[in-house]
Design an enzyme around this catalytic site. Structure first.
Site, PDB file in Angstrom:
ATOM      1  N   LYS A  43     -71.516   2.048  53.342  1.00 24.78           N
ATOM      2  CA  LYS A  43     -71.487   0.625  53.030  1.00 24.78           C
ATOM      3  C   LYS A  43     -71.163  -0.197  54.269  1.00 24.78           C
ATOM      4  CE  LYS A  43     -69.307  -2.458  49.587  1.00 24.78           C
ATOM      5  NZ  LYS A  43     -68.415  -2.464  48.406  1.00 24.78           N
ATOM      6  N   GLU A 103     -71.065   2.390  41.596  1.00 25.53           N
ATOM      7  CA  GLU A 103     -70.234   2.533  42.788  1.00 25.53           C
ATOM      8  C   GLU A 103     -68.915   3.247  42.468  1.00 25.53           C
ATOM      9  OE1 GLU A 103     -68.485  -0.267  46.410  1.00 25.53           O
ATOM     10  OE2 GLU A 103     -68.817  -1.142  44.425  1.00 25.53           O
ATOM     11  N   CYS A 157     -73.089  -2.446  46.559  1.00 29.74           N
ATOM     12  CA  CYS A 157     -72.314  -3.569  46.043  1.00 29.74           C
ATOM     13  C   CYS A 157     -72.331  -4.808  46.940  1.00 29.74           C
ATOM     14  CB  CYS A 157     -70.897  -3.129  45.718  1.00 29.74           C
ATOM     15  SG  CYS A 157     -70.050  -4.253  44.552  1.00 29.74           S
TER      16      CYS A 157
END
Length: 313
Positions: A116, A43, A153
């Site tokens: 995300k 990431e 994540c």
């Protein structure tokens, strides 16, 4: 058996973006020479994890997509003939930014993007200051090596995200990651957190009958504000098979450049043994879209389910 060679780079980053990108390019090139067909990066791999502080100057690190970084990684993908999963700080418009994964096809074109969706806001992880929650939904990205369920994540803690990718035909789940230890926690607590992080993702593999690829950064990064003792990223990048079995687990404190072979046909067999998708009670899951279920919500939903016709079920 249809085997896919997946490469990943677990890397310690420095403040100089060009140094990081040069090292990544060297690592990607080496992995391709060793036979990798799909290469996954961690990431926000171009720089340090800037979300330890809330600083408006950090927005200067963001780029448009397409932009300089997509041109850089796209050219690498084209030269080497590999599919690459990257993670970038996207400037969508003035004042509008995302944490965005970009997947490049072997010809260098952008196969797809994922913004995300779940954004954390914890001490040293002040991501809500920087990132607008994604608005592209949970949709796999089609590539020449398969349909990739790319998440990022904090998304890895949510079974709903993995399941939605699986229900749309993802061949594997991929999580670029940046997570580590808080120095004030005890050693035992740090280990519990690291193991919980890996366990839940291996659970996604089991529940959906899919391989999981998770690539984390490694090494210590100081808190620029000095308010905390910084983050020691715990590495432990790993690849799990569709029964949650560990195919590879990286070090907690060293950089690694690894290729893991995955049998892409095994998921079909595992899902025949464990037909979780067949046995889902989709007629009873309506409350999953609610924030919390109280007595009133339960009564309303129960009444609604009772009135459904046989055909609707």
């Amino acid at each position: 058996m249809r085997e896919l060679k997946i490469g990943f780079l677990q890397q310690h980053n420095v403040a100089d973006k060009m140094v990081n990108m040069k090292r990544l390019a060297e690592g990607i090139t080496d992995l391709s020479k060793r036979g990798a067909e799909l290469i996954v990066l961690q990431e926000l791999h171009n720089g340090l994890y800037f979300c330890q502080v809330e600083d408006v100057n950090n927005f200067d690190q963001a780029e448009t997509i397409p932009g300089p970084s997509t041109a850089f990684y796209g050219e690498l993908a084209k030269q080497l003939g590999v599919v690459i999963v990257t993670s970038l700080f996207e400037k969508r418009a003035p004042g509008l930014y995302h944490n965005t994964a970009v997947v490049f096809e072997k010809d260098g074109t952008i196969a797809g993007t994922y913004r995300k969706m779940h954004i954390p806001d914890d001490p040293a992880y002040y991501e809500k200051f920087y990132f607008t929650p994604g608005d592209l939904g949970f949709h796999p990205i089609d590539t020449s090596v398969g349909r990739l369920g790319v998440l990022v994540c904090w998304d890895q803690w949510y079974p709903e995200a993995a399941r939605l990718m699986a229900l749309q035909g993802a061949d594997l789940l991929i999580y670029p990651t940046a997570i580590g230890y808080e120095s004030s926690d005890t050693v035992d607590e740090q280990e519990r957190q690291r193991m919980a992080w890996q366990t839940i993702q291996r659970g996604h593999a089991v529940a959906n009958g899919l391989p999981v690829v998770t690539v984390n950064r490694v090494g210590y990064e100081a808190d620029p504000s000095g308010q905390t003792n910084g983050i020691t990223f715990w590495g432990t990048s790993f690849v799990a098979g569709p029964q949650g079995e560990l195919l590879y687990e990286a070090s907690t404190d060293d950089e690694e450049s690894i290729i893991v072979n995955i049998d892409m046909e095994r998921s079909e067999q595992v899902r025949r043994w464990w037909p979780f998708l067949r046995d889902r009670r989709i007629d009873q899951y309506g409350n999953l879209v609610r924030r919390f279920i109280d007595d009133v919500t339960t009564k309303v939903t129960t009444q609604s389910n009772t009135t459904m016709t046989k055909n609707e079920r």
